[in-house]
Design an enzyme around this catalytic site. Structure first.
Site, PDB file in Angstrom:
ATOM      1  N   CYS A   1      -3.521   4.783   9.509  1.00 50.14           N
ATOM      2  CA  CYS A   1      -2.243   4.311  10.029  1.00 50.14           C
ATOM      3  C   CYS A   1      -1.651   5.212  11.097  1.00 50.14           C
ATOM      4  O   CYS A   1      -0.466   5.115  11.424  1.00 50.14           O
ATOM      5  CB  CYS A   1      -1.249   4.165   8.873  1.00 50.14           C
ATOM      6  SG  CYS A   1      -1.817   3.049   7.563  1.00 50.14           S
TER       7      CYS A   1
ATOM      8  N   CYS B   1       0.841  -1.206   0.000  1.00 51.71           N
ATOM      9  CA  CYS B   1       0.000   0.000   0.000  1.00 51.71           C
ATOM     10  C   CYS B   1       0.872   1.250   0.000  1.00 51.71           C
ATOM     11  O   CYS B   1       0.632   2.200  -0.753  1.00 51.71           O
ATOM     12  CB  CYS B   1      -0.920  -0.024   1.219  1.00 51.71           C
ATOM     13  SG  CYS B   1      -2.167   1.290   1.243  1.00 51.71           S
ATOM     14  N   CYS B   2       1.927   1.248   0.843  1.00 49.49           N
ATOM     15  CA  CYS B   2       2.850   2.388   0.887  1.00 49.49           C
ATOM     16  C   CYS B   2       3.559   2.567  -0.453  1.00 49.49           C
ATOM     17  O   CYS B   2       3.778   3.702  -0.906  1.00 49.49           O
ATOM     18  CB  CYS B   2       3.880   2.194   1.989  1.00 49.49           C
ATOM     19  SG  CYS B   2       3.249   2.380   3.676  1.00 49.49           S
TER      20      CYS B   2
ATOM     21  N   CYS C   1       8.019   3.677   6.088  1.00 46.35           N
ATOM     22  CA  CYS C   1       7.262   3.243   4.911  1.00 46.35           C
ATOM     23  C   CYS C   1       8.169   3.007   3.706  1.00 46.35           C
ATOM     24  O   CYS C   1       7.746   2.426   2.726  1.00 46.35           O
ATOM     25  CB  CYS C   1       6.203   4.283   4.544  1.00 46.35           C
ATOM     26  SG  CYS C   1       6.901   5.886   4.086  1.00 46.35           S
TER      27      CYS C   1
ATOM     28  N   CYS D   1      -1.044   8.675   7.037  1.00 47.88           N
ATOM     29  CA  CYS D   1      -2.384   8.365   6.560  1.00 47.88           C
ATOM     30  C   CYS D   1      -3.316   8.144   7.754  1.00 47.88           C
ATOM     31  O   CYS D   1      -2.894   7.626   8.800  1.00 47.88           O
ATOM     32  CB  CYS D   1      -2.360   7.122   5.679  1.00 47.88           C
ATOM     33  SG  CYS D   1      -1.479   7.345   4.118  1.00 47.88           S
TER      34      CYS D   1
END
Length: 245
Positions: free
Chosen positions: A204, A120-121, A228, A201
């Site tokens: 997170c 995702c990162c 990340c 985010c």
């Protein structure tokens, strides 16, 4: 209580640190162009933006809008543009990549495994970062050694393949950062007033408790390093041969 009231505690060498940071930015700007600032819109980066202004150097500013940022975070873009009469470039992930990832793994994939969180990162941060840095001679960050054990050895300048990475706040304390904010009347993310020293985010990021590490609120469900990939220093090519990507 506001973050300024809580944390405005400058170190004895605060004035010298400010002068050194400005001198560093001016020196790097004279040697490496074009320059750009990678702003997370956290308090350190609001300080860096103002230091760039005080240094009088030519530097762009960009933000990685992951599609998952808090509204409070995004609200700072307009404030930067208004105060400094300087446009902020916004880089977003490729729509097709995010749609495919969410379709395959769901909106909460980051909680399922470290591997999915890193994927995702990669989609939301690393790929847009590569576009933001393309053709740049250097980039400026708000990294500080005090932020976490993983960042304890952050140097002032890092030579990366094709560019330099500049960390003008490397030796600043948390108290130095907030004293600078108070002194110069800087805007900052109101989430900092809610005990979120490191803001990423929305899914997170959480508030931290007294005594927790600065980055404990990032990916709090993981036991691994709170990074990340944006600030993980790449190995020289000679050291990466034969290693998995």
């Amino acid at each position: 209580m506001s973050a300024i009231a809580l944390y405005n505690r400058p170190s004895a060498s605060f004035d010298a640190k400010v002068a050194a940071s400005i001198a560093l930015l001016q020196r790097v700007a004279a040697e490496h162009q074009p320059l750009t600032q990678a702003s997370s819109l956290g308090v350190e980066d609001m300080v860096v933006t103002h230091l760039i202004h005080l240094a009088g150097i030519n530097s762009g500013i960009f933000v990685l809008d992951t599609g998952k940022l808090h509204a409070e975070t995004l609200g700072l873009i307009g404030k930067i543009e208004q105060r400094y009469a300087h446009s902020v470039e916004v880089y977003r992930p490729k729509a097709e990549a995010t749609i495919k990832f969410v379709k395959q793994h769901g909106e909460e994939a980051m909680y399922q495994s470290v591997d999915l969180r890193k994927q995702c990162c990669d989609i939301r941060k690393m790929e847009p970062l590569a576009r933001a840095l393309a053709g740049k001679g250097g980039w400026i960050t708000g990294l500080r050694r005090e932020q976490s054990g993983a960042r304890a050895d952050v140097p002032d300048v890092v030579q990366e393949p094709g560019r330099v990475k500049v960390n003008p706040l490397a030796d600043w304390t948390w108290g130095d950062v907030w004293h600078f904010v108070a002194t110069h009347g800087l805007d900052y993310n109101p989430l900092h007033d809610q005990f979120m020293p490191s803001i990423g985010c929305a899914p997170c990021t959480r508030a931290i408790a007294v005594g927790e590490d600065f980055r404990a609120g990032r990916w709090w469900w993981e036991e691994t390093s709170k990074e990340c990939g944006l600030h993980v220093q790449a190995l020289p090519e000679s050291q990466t041969q034969g290693q998995p990507a």
